[in-house]
Design a protein around this motif. Sequence first.
Motif, mmCIF file in Angstrom:
data_model
loop_
_atom_site.group_PDB
_atom_site.id
_atom_site.type_symbol
_atom_site.label_atom_id
_atom_site.label_comp_id
_atom_site.label_asym_id
_atom_site.label_seq_id
_atom_site.Cartn_x
_atom_site.Cartn_y
_atom_site.Cartn_z
ATOM 1 N N ASP A 61 -5.127 0.406 13.480
ATOM 2 C CA ASP A 61 -3.914 0.893 12.831
ATOM 3 C C ASP A 61 -2.826 -0.169 12.874
ATOM 4 O O ASP A 61 -2.133 -0.403 11.870
ATOM 5 N N TYR B 112 -4.721 4.354 4.804
ATOM 6 C CA TYR B 112 -3.527 3.971 4.050
ATOM 7 C C TYR B 112 -3.992 3.620 2.640
ATOM 8 O O TYR B 112 -5.047 2.997 2.463
ATOM 9 N N ALA C 101 0.102 7.154 3.859
ATOM 10 C CA ALA C 101 -0.842 7.326 4.958
ATOM 11 C C ALA C 101 -1.373 8.752 4.974
ATOM 12 O O ALA C 101 -0.657 9.701 4.647
#
Length: 303
Positions: free
Chosen positions: A38, A62, A56
């Motif tokens: 992440d 994403y 997101a």
Amino acid sequence: MNSKLLSTVIALLIVAGLTSCLNKDLTDPSAGQAALNDQQIKDYLTANQLQDKVTASASGLYYIITGSSVTGRSAIGGDELEFTYKLSYIDAITKQAVLVDSANATKSAYIPFLPGVVVQGLEEGFLLLKEGQSGRFFMPSSIGFGNDTRSNKMPEYSAVIFDVTLKRSRTEKEQMDDYAAIKNLPAPIDTANSIRVYRTTAGTGSTIAAGNTVTVAYTANSLRGTTPFDKSDSLTFVAGSGQYIEGFSTGITRLKVGDKALLVFPSVRGYGVQGSYDQSKGYYVVPPYTPLAFEITVKSVKK
């Protein structure tokens, strides 16, 4: 595209060795990778001034969707998807994308859109697209390729980027309609039970009924296939007996001796939702939800 090649395309996209992560024992090498990935994705987005353009999801995906598609269809389970894609991974040091696979960057790939056919992040991404739209999907290894290195082309537990354009999502009926148009087939002589019978050469012999013993020559293929998955120069069987798939066995009863014909039918009359998987070869001979085409020459019939 033959069945083996289709399975190869699927293998390039499918999850391998996927493990995830935060609630696992610290001795597990995947532990902590979701948080690390992440941050790698966020660093990449910041370095490339994309942080304000992404959305997101709860899974850790994403994404950026481009292109308007007011009338385009969404991807639907069981449809065949036609799309192009590039796969890259995010280099943790340079914070840049490193290309892994661009074989289908401009050349279309085709897959049956079924659960588990592609990695979770890409499956989620397809559901966000409509025909004609493109998506850039940034995904952690937990919904990507886990510890799979794509034949040593990227590190284990890499955060990856899929650049995808969804060109078409087609039902089996649409696939069959397109096949008939591409092959310039005449109007079918019969369409009962969704089995389309195209007679290409008319015979003069006896008609065939269920229960008759028939000898035929045939080749069997998917609508997109270039190499038959099955064929015979002389197969003898009882028509309509259930010995073979319905589209073939029942379709024969619409013909007569001497006929040359093409039987085109949906997966419900073929190998259905399970397809036909060859364990010894390690790939689908016929993938799930695949409509088929059988070229038939009727040689003889015994009442």
